[in-house]
Design a protein around this motif. Sequence first.
Motif, PDB file in Angstrom:
ATOM      1  N   GLY A  22       0.793  -1.223   0.000  1.00 15.40           N
ATOM      2  CA  GLY A  22       0.000   0.000   0.000  1.00 15.40           C
ATOM      3  C   GLY A  22       0.823   1.268   0.000  1.00 15.40           C
ATOM      4  O   GLY A  22       0.315   2.348  -0.321  1.00 15.40           O
ATOM      5  N   ASP A  23       2.117   1.172   0.370  1.00 15.85           N
ATOM      6  CA  ASP A  23       2.997   2.338   0.394  1.00 15.85           C
ATOM      7  C   ASP A  23       3.784   2.497  -0.902  1.00 15.85           C
ATOM      8  O   ASP A  23       4.606   3.419  -1.021  1.00 15.85           O
ATOM      9  CB  ASP A  23       3.998   2.227   1.557  1.00 15.85           C
ATOM     10  CG  ASP A  23       3.326   2.368   2.907  1.00 15.85           C
ATOM     11  OD1 ASP A  23       2.329   3.107   2.988  1.00 15.85           O
ATOM     12  OD2 ASP A  23       3.791   1.734   3.873  1.00 15.85           O
ATOM     13  N   ALA A  24       3.548   1.635  -1.860  1.00 18.33           N
ATOM     14  CA  ALA A  24       4.301   1.696  -3.109  1.00 18.33           C
ATOM     15  C   ALA A  24       3.989   2.986  -3.860  1.00 18.33           C
ATOM     16  O   ALA A  24       2.846   3.455  -3.897  1.00 18.33           O
ATOM     17  CB  ALA A  24       3.973   0.488  -3.980  1.00 18.33           C
ATOM     18  N   LEU A  25       5.024   3.550  -4.439  1.00 24.07           N
ATOM     19  CA  LEU A  25       4.893   4.766  -5.230  1.00 24.07           C
ATOM     20  C   LEU A  25       5.738   4.588  -6.486  1.00 24.07           C
ATOM     21  O   LEU A  25       6.943   4.380  -6.418  1.00 24.07           O
ATOM     22  CB  LEU A  25       5.386   5.974  -4.431  1.00 24.07           C
ATOM     23  CG  LEU A  25       5.057   7.360  -4.984  1.00 24.07           C
ATOM     24  CD1 LEU A  25       3.555   7.629  -4.865  1.00 24.07           C
ATOM     25  CD2 LEU A  25       5.836   8.430  -4.239  1.00 24.07           C
TER      26      LEU A  25
ATOM     27  N   THR B  18       4.200  11.280  -9.922  1.00 26.65           N
ATOM     28  CA  THR B  18       4.029  10.088  -9.104  1.00 26.65           C
ATOM     29  C   THR B  18       2.655   9.451  -9.277  1.00 26.65           C
ATOM     30  O   THR B  18       1.667  10.119  -9.599  1.00 26.65           O
ATOM     31  CB  THR B  18       4.230  10.424  -7.605  1.00 26.65           C
ATOM     32  OG1 THR B  18       3.291  11.440  -7.212  1.00 26.65           O
ATOM     33  CG2 THR B  18       5.644  10.945  -7.359  1.00 26.65           C
ATOM     34  N   SER B  19       2.637   8.160  -9.028  1.00 24.27           N
ATOM     35  CA  SER B  19       1.387   7.402  -9.046  1.00 24.27           C
ATOM     36  C   SER B  19       1.351   6.504  -7.814  1.00 24.27           C
ATOM     37  O   SER B  19       2.169   5.593  -7.672  1.00 24.27           O
ATOM     38  CB  SER B  19       1.285   6.551 -10.321  1.00 24.27           C
ATOM     39  OG  SER B  19       0.076   5.790 -10.313  1.00 24.27           O
ATOM     40  N   SER B  20       0.417   6.777  -6.927  1.00 20.96           N
ATOM     41  CA  SER B  20       0.272   5.994  -5.705  1.00 20.96           C
ATOM     42  C   SER B  20      -0.646   4.801  -5.952  1.00 20.96           C
ATOM     43  O   SER B  20      -1.046   4.518  -7.091  1.00 20.96           O
ATOM     44  CB  SER B  20      -0.316   6.874  -4.603  1.00 20.96           C
ATOM     45  OG  SER B  20      -1.653   7.247  -4.942  1.00 20.96           O
ATOM     46  N   GLU B  21      -0.996   4.121  -4.878  1.00 20.27           N
ATOM     47  CA  GLU B  21      -1.923   2.991  -4.995  1.00 20.27           C
ATOM     48  C   GLU B  21      -3.249   3.443  -5.608  1.00 20.27           C
ATOM     49  O   GLU B  21      -3.850   2.727  -6.410  1.00 20.27           O
ATOM     50  CB  GLU B  21      -2.158   2.371  -3.618  1.00 20.27           C
ATOM     51  CG  GLU B  21      -3.054   1.142  -3.644  1.00 20.27           C
ATOM     52  CD  GLU B  21      -3.285   0.561  -2.264  1.00 20.27           C
ATOM     53  OE1 GLU B  21      -3.577  -0.643  -2.173  1.00 20.27           O
ATOM     54  OE2 GLU B  21      -3.187   1.320  -1.271  1.00 20.27           O
ATOM     55  N   LEU B  22      -3.706   4.657  -5.248  1.00 25.73           N
ATOM     56  CA  LEU B  22      -4.965   5.166  -5.793  1.00 25.73           C
ATOM     57  C   LEU B  22      -4.868   5.445  -7.291  1.00 25.73           C
ATOM     58  O   LEU B  22      -5.880   5.476  -7.985  1.00 25.73           O
ATOM     59  CB  LEU B  22      -5.393   6.438  -5.054  1.00 25.73           C
ATOM     60  CG  LEU B  22      -5.874   6.254  -3.617  1.00 25.73           C
ATOM     61  CD1 LEU B  22      -6.144   7.595  -2.956  1.00 25.73           C
ATOM     62  CD2 LEU B  22      -7.130   5.387  -3.575  1.00 25.73           C
TER      63      LEU B  22
ATOM     64  N   GLU C 109       0.027   3.598 -12.173  1.00 27.22           N
ATOM     65  CA  GLU C 109       0.041   3.815 -13.628  1.00 27.22           C
ATOM     66  C   GLU C 109      -0.368   5.244 -13.983  1.00 27.22           C
ATOM     67  O   GLU C 109       0.287   5.901 -14.801  1.00 27.22           O
ATOM     68  CB  GLU C 109      -0.902   2.810 -14.293  1.00 27.22           C
ATOM     69  CG  GLU C 109      -0.986   2.933 -15.795  1.00 27.22           C
ATOM     70  CD  GLU C 109      -1.906   1.878 -16.409  1.00 27.22           C
ATOM     71  OE1 GLU C 109      -1.864   1.704 -17.645  1.00 27.22           O
ATOM     72  OE2 GLU C 109      -2.681   1.241 -15.646  1.00 27.22           O
ATOM     73  N   TYR C 110      -1.442   5.720 -13.344  1.00 30.95           N
ATOM     74  CA  TYR C 110      -1.967   7.051 -13.640  1.00 30.95           C
ATOM     75  C   TYR C 110      -1.375   8.078 -12.669  1.00 30.95           C
ATOM     76  O   TYR C 110      -1.375   7.871 -11.450  1.00 30.95           O
ATOM     77  CB  TYR C 110      -3.495   7.068 -13.558  1.00 30.95           C
ATOM     78  CG  TYR C 110      -4.145   6.247 -14.638  1.00 30.95           C
ATOM     79  CD1 TYR C 110      -4.440   6.809 -15.875  1.00 30.95           C
ATOM     80  CD2 TYR C 110      -4.440   4.899 -14.438  1.00 30.95           C
ATOM     81  CE1 TYR C 110      -5.020   6.061 -16.886  1.00 30.95           C
ATOM     82  CE2 TYR C 110      -5.019   4.136 -15.449  1.00 30.95           C
ATOM     83  CZ  TYR C 110      -5.312   4.728 -16.664  1.00 30.95           C
ATOM     84  OH  TYR C 110      -5.881   3.970 -17.678  1.00 30.95           O
ATOM     85  N   ILE C 111      -0.897   9.190 -13.202  1.00 29.33           N
ATOM     86  CA  ILE C 111      -0.276  10.231 -12.383  1.00 29.33           C
ATOM     87  C   ILE C 111      -1.330  10.887 -11.497  1.00 29.33           C
ATOM     88  O   ILE C 111      -2.350  11.380 -11.992  1.00 29.33           O
ATOM     89  CB  ILE C 111       0.367  11.299 -13.280  1.00 29.33           C
ATOM     90  CG1 ILE C 111       1.477  10.677 -14.133  1.00 29.33           C
ATOM     91  CG2 ILE C 111       0.928  12.451 -12.446  1.00 29.33           C
ATOM     92  CD1 ILE C 111       1.968  11.582 -15.257  1.00 29.33           C
ATOM     93  N   ASN C 112      -1.103  10.855 -10.178  1.00 29.08           N
ATOM     94  CA  ASN C 112      -2.011  11.598  -9.282  1.00 29.08           C
ATOM     95  C   ASN C 112      -1.236  12.525  -8.335  1.00 29.08           C
ATOM     96  O   ASN C 112      -1.811  13.062  -7.387  1.00 29.08           O
ATOM     97  CB  ASN C 112      -2.931  10.652  -8.501  1.00 29.08           C
ATOM     98  CG  ASN C 112      -2.186   9.625  -7.671  1.00 29.08           C
ATOM     99  OD1 ASN C 112      -0.960   9.611  -7.619  1.00 29.08           O
ATOM    100  ND2 ASN C 112      -2.930   8.741  -7.022  1.00 29.08           N
ATOM    101  N   GLY C 113       0.046  12.718  -8.623  1.00 27.93           N
ATOM    102  CA  GLY C 113       0.828  13.656  -7.837  1.00 27.93           C
ATOM    103  C   GLY C 113       1.959  14.249  -8.658  1.00 27.93           C
ATOM    104  O   GLY C 113       2.476  13.603  -9.586  1.00 27.93           O
TER     105      GLY C 113
END
Length: 208
Positions: free
Chosen positions: A78-81, A100-104, A108-112
């Motif tokens: 869950g902490d993978a980035l 960055t792309s977190s678990e959310l 794959e998709y950039i959310n940061g």
Amino acid sequence: MINVFWLSLLLAGGELPSEAVTPLEFYTEIGSISTSRDELGPVGARMGVISILLGDTKLTDVSRAIGSGSVMQQGDAGDALRYLCYTLKGNGTSERLWLTSSELGGGEYINGLTLIAIKATPDTDRCPSIDRSTWVVTLDNGMTIGMDQDSLIQKLGEPSKRAGNFMAYRYYTVRVQKGVKYDADGRLNLHIAEGKLDGFSVDHTETN
């Protein structure tokens, strides 16, 4: 995953570290924010000719468009980035960019997005150099590195929280797309040095 050394440096009001090559999560040092704005925060950026929409643009879309950069990973479960890192150089200035792309984001998709001004630093394969004039980064609200603090507050309003050299804005709202309601949650974090913006991060997620 806060690097304790960088944490102590930043809380002491020091410079953002030029040598950092893994995503610099300096925004987390601000801590939790109890209040949020009932509005949509920044959801994207321009990077030269590339339009980055958080939650929609893939890491590989960007690396393919630029023609360089490898997707890397830190942490696991869950902490993978997963992230891309670039060093933008030109006109005597340098900046380091992490997408960055977190678990959310499914990894794959950039959310940061994090961008910091740095001192001249040797090239590294992990953060390849690209021309800043070609790939200059600007958020969809017009914000970019080097803006003065007064202009930022005029554009963004008073921050949700201040902590040392940091200002943070928290956004939360509900929006409807094609008849479906989504909780839109975002955060914009700024680092100010000598009255000017020298680093920022933005993240945005939508869930239903």
